[in-house]
Design a protein around this motif. Structure first.
Motif, PDB file in Angstrom:
ATOM      1  N   UNK A 493     -28.798 -11.220  -0.370  1.00 26.76           N
ATOM      2  CA  UNK A 493     -27.826 -10.183   0.041  1.00 26.76           C
ATOM      3  C   UNK A 493     -28.160  -9.757   1.631  1.00 26.76           C
ATOM      4  N   UNK A 494     -29.493  -9.886   2.114  1.00 23.83           N
ATOM      5  CA  UNK A 494     -30.134  -9.614   3.303  1.00 23.83           C
ATOM      6  C   UNK A 494     -30.538  -7.978   3.405  1.00 23.83           C
ATOM      7  N   UNK A 495     -30.707  -7.483   1.970  1.00 24.85           N
ATOM      8  CA  UNK A 495     -30.917  -6.122   1.794  1.00 24.85           C
ATOM      9  C   UNK A 495     -32.552  -6.066   1.653  1.00 24.85           C
ATOM     10  N   UNK A 496     -33.048  -7.054   1.658  1.00 25.24           N
ATOM     11  CA  UNK A 496     -34.717  -6.943   1.782  1.00 25.24           C
ATOM     12  C   UNK A 496     -35.310  -7.740   2.613  1.00 25.24           C
ATOM     13  N   UNK A 497     -36.258  -7.507   3.261  1.00 21.96           N
ATOM     14  CA  UNK A 497     -37.213  -8.635   3.993  1.00 21.96           C
ATOM     15  C   UNK A 497     -38.647  -8.567   3.795  1.00 21.96           C
ATOM     16  N   UNK A 498     -39.150  -9.660   3.311  1.00 24.81           N
ATOM     17  CA  UNK A 498     -40.540 -10.009   2.823  1.00 24.81           C
ATOM     18  C   UNK A 498     -41.334 -10.568   4.017  1.00 24.81           C
TER      19      UNK A 498
END
Length: 772
Positions: A493-498
């Motif tokens: 959903x694009x809420x987290x960036x690793x």
């Protein structure tokens, strides 16, 4: 145990062997990886594929037009089998088997059932290289593998032929340069040979004298790769690494040129009416050129990487759904768009705008700019590319400097082409970019480099007041402990960036536009030297907080929401891709292909080809799949092997015509011949004929049989009576009929898949199926 077969994906090779014109110059034939392609010169389309290989077939090594019937194509295989095809109708007419002796030259005097074979020369000193004949078939020339001996064979009627050898000496060739190619004049006693120093040597009086007379032609600065006389011998064509077609007038030695053909020339062929030339290149392309040196057609297969530094698809394999295309590295500085349906090359997108320039020396690597990274945004409106070029400042300095550019391309829906919007030099200072990525839900771009930063780029609209055009600009940059950045990944959903920094995994909160990123958690591997190679969030909602972390020698799985370590595997991942339509992840590791799912199940297949895979991609099927193997049931798995091109997997042993299920032509024409099956199995092998005609209605095969001209049909006594009866009398399909088939001998056989019809290589080991 389920068997998976490795198939060719796409047109395959066009450059291994010389092309061949039909006598009416309507078609040009090329030898592919597993069949012969028939191309229309007028349209450039592949109208048919013939002689498709089965498991027990040998590679195709040569083709020629039947001199007594211009509509027949003779196809020679490495095992001594010669097939004769009516190429316009796609019908196999005759099959002839010669002795399997690779060191003898034989002459087939007729292709009729009463054919006779005579030995022209037995126990040749070497396997002929660049074998060529004159128009009467009385003079033959070839060279050895070392390029130091020219062999001249004089073929005499009703007597032993005479073989003469000419060793390279100072007296007959300058500077002891090796021979690279040769061709025989069609009407005169002359042989043209190309040399390693770029000279063309014309040999005369080689039959009557001990030392022949030699004259030299010199234009090429690099080795001459290919030579060809016109059918009447009035001119000579030559080509090499300079990417230039040179036309020599035989009597006057005057030259005309066709420069900038894009890649080194490999083979040249001239049509019988001398109006058209066919040229194959090292980038796996075929040019049809008129006698006035204008390019009439360009036929492209998968652009093989013909430069040593460009031996891999470094930008990966991507899908462009707007045009139903796979996108990957092609020629230097280009991206090639390949049809996902039939694997045909659609077009090349020039990224760097530079012509390929050959080097001054053969062993010197030419300077070129190559595309290292590429990515599409979620709407497929934007394409971003990153390119590098290694150059030397001056001849006396061996230190290399690097030019780096980040480019943003906007897709124009009017002309269906990409247009350059923004070009940024050195986006991460003097360091390279490890990975680039678009936000999945908003127009935002992110890049991470070896300078230790990941940068956020936003699209700035046009400013009417300052007259500044719309462009992309870096708005923020983040780092972690000054470690080198190496990988990126957004959650579903694009809420987290690793972000991967050396061996450390960092997870950041992905905010809305124009807000700062916030570091949420850090996950560290116990071995600081085991750096992260790639990151992959799960594409399933149920496991959307699971991340797949590929290190150099292992794979770790984390739950980034609960901050829990889940599992580790001792895999050194070469290539990895996720199926967007299922739960499976395909992982190539050494000789193994692992199908992993986040529910803990793993299915592993083994094949020696897998250790050479460098890139892979799942392609969702546009139509309902007939595959029964779950990891490839919803999407097709395509992978790239350097030097061999694209491959794919399927679990079908044979197709509906009893032939190998290979690539289809662009016109979707059936290439497998019922007539061929009847002839091949007429020697007591009636099982396959029964299977072909076991239908309750008129099939495509039966229609082909009924619509074939009578003069092309074999004798009626070759037909299977039982098969003909099934064509005329409808058979009620019962459960017993579907399970068993009765042959004309009364023997019952199971109606299943025959392993004798597998493709050239099978994934025949199911290593393990385990649950963690």
């Amino acid at each position: 145990m389920k068997k998976l077969n490795v198939r060719h994906f796409g047109v395959g090779s066009l450059m291994k062997y010389a092309p061949l014109f039909s006598l009416d110059t309507k078609y040009v034939f090329t030898i592919g990886d597993s069949c012969v392609h028939i191309w229309s010169i007028k349209t450039g389309e592949c109208i048919r594929q013939i002689n498709q290989a089965k498991a027990d077939n040998s590679p195709i090594v040569g083709i020629c037009i039947n001199p007594t019937n211009r509509l027949q194509l003779c196809i020679g295989e490495q095992n001594g089998l010669i097939n004769v095809w009516d190429y316009e109708d796609g019908i196999l007419i005759h099959v002839r088997i010669l002795d399997k002796n690779g060191h003898s030259l034989r002459m087939l005097k007729s292709i009729r059932p009463t054919h006779t074979t005579s030995i022209v020369q037995d126990k040749l000193p070497c396997i002929p290289k660049h074998l060529s004949f004159d128009l009467k078939g009385e003079l033959c020339s070839f060279i050895d593998d070392n390029g130091t001996i020219l062999y001249i064979l004089q073929i005499k009627a009703n007597s032993q032929s005479y073989l003469k050898q000419h060793h390279l000496k100072k007296a007959n060739l300058q500077l002891h340069k090796k021979l690279t190619c040769c061709t025989t004049h069609p009407t005169e006693q002359c042989i043209a040979t190309g040399t390693q120093n770029g000279q063309i040597c014309l040999w005369y009086n080689f039959l009557d004298r001990a030392e022949p007379t030699i004259s030299f032609l010199h234009w090429h600065s690099l080795p001459v790769i290919c030579l060809a006389f016109s059918p009447e011998g009035s001119y000579l064509l030559s080509g090499g690494h300079e990417c230039v077609l040179v036309k020599w007038f035989y009597r006057t030695s005057q030259t005309t040129f066709r420069p900038r053909l894009g890649a080194p020339l490999l083979h040249i062929q001239c049509s019988q009416d001398q109006t058209t030339y066919a040229i194959t290149h090292e980038d796996n392309s075929l040019h049809i050129i008129g006698s006035n040196f204008t390019i009439q057609q360009t036929i492209g297969g998968l652009n093989n990487c013909f430069l040593s530094k460009q031996s891999d698809v470094q930008a990966g394999i991507h899908i462009f759904n707007r045009q139903h295309a796979l996108v990957m590295n092609g020629k230097p500085g280009h991206l090639q768009f390949i049809s996902t349906d039939d694997g045909k090359l659609l077009y090349n997108l020039d990224i760097v705008g530079e012509n390929y320039v050959s080097s001054n020396e053969y062993d010197e690597q030419p300077i070129f700019t190559d595309v290292k990274r590429m990515v599409f945004d979620s709407t497929e409106t934007w394409l971003t590319t990153f390119e590098e070029c290694f150059i030397s400042p001056n001849e006396n300095n061996n230190d290399l400097s690097v030019e780096r550019k980040l480019r943003f391309w906007l897709f124009n829906q009017t002309n269906m082409q990409f247009q350059l919007n923004t070009s940024i030099s050195y986006p991460h200072s003097q360091d390279t970019i490890a990975q680039i990525l678009f936000h999945p839900t908003q127009l935002e771009f992110i890049s991470i480099g070896h300078d230790g930063f990941f940068k956020i780029w936003n699209y700035i609209d046009e400013n009417i007041i300052t007259k500044r055009a719309a462009h992309w600009r870096c708005v923020n940059a983040y780092s972690h402990r000054s470690y080198s950045g190496n990988s990126l990944c957004y959650s579903l959903d694009g809420s987290l960036l690793a972000c991967g920094f050396d061996h450390i995994l960092t997870v950041w909160n992905s905010p809305s536009k124009n807000e700062d990123y916030e570091l949420l958690n850090v996950y560290s591997h116990f071995d600081s030297t085991n750096k992260i190679k790639s990151l992959h969030f799960s594409l399933l909602n149920l496991y959307k907080d699971h991340i797949f972390v590929c290190h150099e020698s292992c794979v770790n799985i984390w739950n980034v929401t609960k901050h829990v370590f889940i599992q580790t595997y001792n895999w050194n991942v070469q290539a990895i891709t996720m199926d967007p339509k299922s739960k499976f992840i395909a992982i190539f590791e050494k000789n193994y292909l692992h199908f992993f799912s986040f529910d803990g199940k793993i299915q592993t297949k083994k094949n020696p080809l897998f250790k050479r895979v460098t890139a892979c991609r799942y392609i969702p099927y546009s139509q309902q799949s007939t595959s029964s193997y779950p990891p490839i049931k919803h999407s097709k798995l395509v992978f790239y092997i350097p030097g061999q091109g694209l491959k794919c997997l399927d679990d079908h042993s044979i197709d509906e015509n009893g032939k190998s299920a290979l690539i289809k032509s662009s016109l979707n024409q059936e290439t497998a011949s019922t007539i061929a099956a009847i002839i091949q199995n007429s020697r007591g092998e009636k099982r396959e004929i029964t299977k072909l005609f076991y239908q309750g209605q008129i099939t495509n095969d039966n229609e082909q049989l009924l619509s074939t001209p009578a003069y092309l049909l074999p004798s009626i006594d070759l037909y299977c009576t039982a098969a003909l009866k099934r064509m005329l009398i409808p058979v009620q399909k019962t459960q017993q009929h579907e399970k068993m088939i009765t042959t004309s001998d009364g023997e019952e056989i199971e109606n299943g898949t025959d392993d004798d019809h597998l493709s050239t290589m099978s994934v025949d080991e199911d290593i393990e199926q385990l649950e963690t």
